[in-house]
Design an enzyme around this catalytic site. Sequence first.
Site, PDB file in Angstrom:
ATOM      1  N   ASP A  96       0.832  -1.208   0.000  1.00  0.00           N
ATOM      2  CA  ASP A  96       0.000   0.000   0.000  1.00  0.00           C
ATOM      3  C   ASP A  96       0.869   1.262   0.000  1.00  0.00           C
ATOM      4  O   ASP A  96       0.640   2.180  -0.792  1.00  0.00           O
ATOM      5  CB  ASP A  96      -0.901  -0.004   1.242  1.00  0.00           C
ATOM      6  N   ASP A 141      -9.064  -2.653   2.661  1.00  0.00           N
ATOM      7  CA  ASP A 141      -8.969  -2.037   3.988  1.00  0.00           C
ATOM      8  C   ASP A 141      -9.972  -2.635   4.967  1.00  0.00           C
ATOM      9  O   ASP A 141      -9.899  -2.359   6.172  1.00  0.00           O
ATOM     10  CB  ASP A 141      -9.189  -0.527   3.878  1.00  0.00           C
TER      11      ASP A 141
END
Length: 482
Positions: free
Chosen positions: A333, A393
């Site tokens: 990420d 997420d």
Amino acid sequence: VAADEGILHASGSGVPPVTKDYCIIYNSNWTTLLKTLDNATFSTLENLTSTVLCSSAEVPSSSVKDKAVVVMRGNCTFLEKARIAQNLGAKMLLIASKSRLPAISDNKTDFEDVTLPIALIRYNDIVDMQMVLGNEVNVTLYAPPLPEFDYSMVVIFLIAVFTVALGGYWSGVAELENLKAVASPGERETRWKKEENVTFTPLTVILFVVICCVMLVLLYFFYKWLVYVIISVFCLASAMSLYNCLAALIGQIPFGQCRITCSNKTIEVRLIFLAIFCIAAAVVWAVFRNEDRWAWILQDILGVAFCLNFIKTLKMPNFKSCVILLGLLLLYDVFFVFITPFITKNGASIMVEVAAGPFGNSEKLPVVIRVPRLEHSASTLCDLPFSLLGFGDIIVPGLLVAYCRRFDVQTRSSSVYYISCTIAYAVGMVLTFIVLALMKMGQPALLYLVPCTLITSSLIAWRRKEMKKFWKGSSYQVGWRP
């Protein structure tokens, strides 16, 4: 170069007048805009998008004087157009662009005499303005300040925490059924036939992260083709996930259990109707996915079902695998958000480009929870009218929460790991929103979620003196009794 977002407020000539707002890009070093409409002055819009206004001979001054003029981009600079429009008596210059709106930049020192307000606007918005408001339109420009916080984040927070908590709880229920099946030899074979879980090993975790990296890079370079593959996969996977979620609920209802027999197999009639409903929901979303008024609700429902089913189905065997998965995806990420801008030609991160649709592609990846922004601002019109949270997420920390819940069941620890990890996830989400509000830019949520959940789980295991068992996983095949 100063590139600022503002709003063009357009009003039609009807009674009562119809109004609509559109995104504009302007340079605050050249043009100062009001923050509200209270003292705004309106000008009649003159549509000259058939010209580029690189010469004063292109339009008669009578059609421009005291009006807001919109022309197309051309070979001349913005300030050259502005000087021509100002000399013709125009009150405002709008420059329509068919491509993505760039920053307004030029050498202003050569055009100190230009005081005309200048702004860029999408050509499609000019077309929409004529269709919605008619040919007689009055316009003005303003730039309201950005809101400190958008309350759509509260909805995103509730959806995310609910999905993670429910997914973890569902995984724990499945684990308890497995334990009972192991303890009861008569039920063991039946339970194993129903079991559809997939267990991640450290090797498969690394392979999964590598596949994620390759897929993201391929999407960046071949987005306009692969986006439809992702949409198709999402429709299929979300329909199956919605069916699994609703079937689990329906299975608890002791009514309507009539069955039919086909090819020596029996199936409940209500499950057939449920399958048709789930397929129909996915198809309706696919057809109307670009309808911003309500399609986001259906996408969120399908997305929550997908995340729940993923968290319940994919099992992490131990905390070691969780650390490897969450750690690698955290690096993934951060790299694709913060490092890739130094690599790409346009200076944009690969993650942000793919999320927004590279090169202005209108098709968006359906891998996010979307909630319309509740605070009106130029950013809502210019960038994204929705607050977004990626499925990753939710799913990635959710796998750790699910492992904590299964460990609680295996060790009979009164849900202490599950509750603590869920609270840590909620704290991580709040921290993400705080940083988002302070920095005014998109954040990789895993940067805050992963440390919060991993550190909290480790502290609980250390405090309870169960770190070794928590790290290696607790096997329920030995010594468990209902």
